[in-house]
Design an enzyme around this catalytic site. Structure first.
Site, PDB file in Angstrom:
ATOM      1  N   CYS A  42     -32.608  90.717 123.350  1.00 22.65           N
ATOM      2  CA  CYS A  42     -33.422  91.378 123.465  1.00 22.65           C
ATOM      3  C   CYS A  42     -33.465  93.164 123.254  1.00 22.65           C
ATOM      4  O   CYS A  42     -32.317  93.534 123.710  1.00 22.65           O
ATOM      5  CB  CYS A  42     -34.458  91.365 124.773  1.00 22.65           C
ATOM      6  SG  CYS A  42     -36.175  92.103 124.778  1.00 22.65           S
ATOM      7  N   ASP A  44     -34.828  95.179 124.875  1.00 23.69           N
ATOM      8  CA  ASP A  44     -34.955  96.166 126.332  1.00 23.69           C
ATOM      9  C   ASP A  44     -33.834  96.938 126.633  1.00 23.69           C
ATOM     10  O   ASP A  44     -32.420  96.291 126.414  1.00 23.69           O
ATOM     11  CB  ASP A  44     -34.988  94.664 127.252  1.00 23.69           C
ATOM     12  CG  ASP A  44     -35.463  95.346 128.690  1.00 23.69           C
ATOM     13  OD1 ASP A  44     -34.838  96.235 129.212  1.00 23.69           O
ATOM     14  OD2 ASP A  44     -36.388  94.814 129.051  1.00 23.69           O
ATOM     15  N   ARG A  46     -32.468  97.875 129.298  1.00 28.09           N
ATOM     16  CA  ARG A  46     -31.543  97.463 130.419  1.00 28.09           C
ATOM     17  C   ARG A  46     -30.684  95.997 130.222  1.00 28.09           C
ATOM     18  O   ARG A  46     -30.078  95.702 131.086  1.00 28.09           O
ATOM     19  CB  ARG A  46     -32.639  96.848 131.550  1.00 28.09           C
ATOM     20  CG  ARG A  46     -33.709  98.037 131.957  1.00 28.09           C
ATOM     21  CD  ARG A  46     -34.925  97.454 132.690  1.00 28.09           C
ATOM     22  NE  ARG A  46     -35.587  96.769 131.830  1.00 28.09           N
ATOM     23  CZ  ARG A  46     -36.686  96.079 132.263  1.00 28.09           C
ATOM     24  NH1 ARG A  46     -37.174  96.240 133.533  1.00 28.09           N
ATOM     25  NH2 ARG A  46     -37.546  95.441 131.569  1.00 28.09           N
ATOM     26  N   HIS A  98     -33.571  87.549 128.931  1.00 27.05           N
ATOM     27  CA  HIS A  98     -33.313  88.199 130.151  1.00 27.05           C
ATOM     28  C   HIS A  98     -34.920  87.845 131.005  1.00 27.05           C
ATOM     29  O   HIS A  98     -35.881  88.015 130.465  1.00 27.05           O
ATOM     30  CB  HIS A  98     -33.204  89.740 130.162  1.00 27.05           C
ATOM     31  CG  HIS A  98     -34.423  90.380 129.471  1.00 27.05           C
ATOM     32  ND1 HIS A  98     -35.090  91.299 130.575  1.00 27.05           N
ATOM     33  CD2 HIS A  98     -34.738  90.728 128.381  1.00 27.05           C
ATOM     34  CE1 HIS A  98     -36.020  91.854 129.765  1.00 27.05           C
ATOM     35  NE2 HIS A  98     -35.785  91.389 128.321  1.00 27.05           N
ATOM     36  N   CYS A 101     -38.843  89.559 130.991  1.00 25.90           N
ATOM     37  CA  CYS A 101     -38.900  90.130 129.717  1.00 25.90           C
ATOM     38  C   CYS A 101     -40.501  90.478 129.382  1.00 25.90           C
ATOM     39  O   CYS A 101     -41.151  89.698 129.399  1.00 25.90           O
ATOM     40  CB  CYS A 101     -38.445  89.100 128.554  1.00 25.90           C
ATOM     41  SG  CYS A 101     -38.582  89.805 126.876  1.00 25.90           S
TER      42      CYS A 101
HETATM   43 CO    CO Z   1     -37.163  91.672 126.764  1.00 28.50          CO
END
Ligand code: CO
Length: 210
Positions: A42, A44, A46, A98, A101
Site C-alpha cells: 500500500c 500508506d 506508515r 496493512h 487501511c
Molecule cells: Co492502505
C-alpha cells in the site's frame, strides 16, 4: 512536519554514514540490481517496505498503490511484474496489506470520492464475494480488518492468474507468492496466505499453451 530541506540534509548524512560503514556499498549497487523479492504494498506512508523488513537498497523491487492491488488492466503494475519476474527473476512476490487501511475502509462505504471510486471498485468486488462472512462480524474494525485480509488473498490469486506468473512457474518453478498483513499498532507482519510456485486454484484461469 519536516521541511523538505531537512530531507536533503538527512540524505547527505545517510550517504556519508553508509560509506563510512561500507566503502563499496554504492559502487556495488551502481551497475546491477539483483533483488530476490518483489513487494506489492500500500502507498500508506506508515508502511515503508525496507524499514519494516530490515532490508537495504538493492534487496526489494517495489510497487506500491492504494490498498496493494493487483489489477489486470494496470499497465504500471503489469510492467513492474513482468520486469521483476522475467528479467530480475525474483524468487518471491509479497503482497503486503496493512490493518486499518484507509483504501479498504473507503471501499466499504457508499461515499463517492471522485476518480478513486474506479480504483476502490476493485475492493468492493472482493467485499461482495465475501459479504456474508464479513458482515457476520460484530464491530466495524473487525469487518474492515477481515476485508483487508481477504483482499490480500484475492490480490495474491490475481498474481497467479497472470500469464507472466504462470509462465515463470512452468519455466523455472518460481516465484513463490506470499500474502502478508502489517499491523500499524505493533509493527509486526502477519503471514496469512501462501501460493507455492505451481499451485492450482481454479483451472478456468490456467493457461495450457504458455
Ligand atoms: Co492502505
Amino acid at each position: 512536519m519536516k521541511s523538505y530541506l531537512t530531507l536533503l540534509e538527512a540524505n547527505k548524512n545517510w550517504a556519508a554514514e553508509t560509506v563510512k560503514n561500507d566503502s563499496t556499498f554504492f559502487k556495488n549497487l551502481e551497475n546491477v540490481q539483483t533483488p530476490e523479492y518483489l513487494w506489492i504494498g500500500c502507498s500508506d506512508s506508515r508502511v515503508p517496505p525496507n524499514e519494516i523488513t530490515g532490508t537495504k537498497p538493492g534487496e526489494i523491487f517495489i510497487h506500491r498503490n492504494i490498498a496493494n492491488m493487483v489489477v489486470h488492466t494496470d499497465l504500471n503494475m503489469l510492467s513492474v511484474l513482468q520486469y521483476a519476474v522475467e528479467v530480475l527473476k525474483v524468487k518471491h512476490i509479497i503482497v503486503c496489506g496493512h490493518y486499518g487501511c484507509g483504501g479498504v475502509k473507503a471501499a466499504m462505504t457508499r461515499k463517492s470520492l471522485g476518480l478513486i471510486n474506479k480504483w476502490l471498485r476493485n475492493i468492493k468486488d472482493v467485499y461482495r464475494y465475501h459479504k456474508t462472512e464479513i458482515d457476520s462480524l460484530k464491530d466495524e474494525g473487525s469487518r474492515v480488518n477481515k476485508l483487508i485480509e481477504l483482499n490480500v488473498v484475492e490480490q495474491v490469486t490475481n498474481l497467479a492468474k497472470t500469464s507472466i506468473v504462470q509462465k515463470a512457474w512452468k519455466d523455472r518453478q518460481g516465484p513463490h507468492l506470499h500474502g502478508w498483513v502489517y499491523g500499524l499498532n505493533d509493527g509486526l507482519i502477519h503471514p496469512i496466505f501462501e501460493m507455492e510456485a505451481g499451485s492450482h486454484f481454479d483451472e478456468l484461469y490456467e493457461f495450457d499453451n504458455l
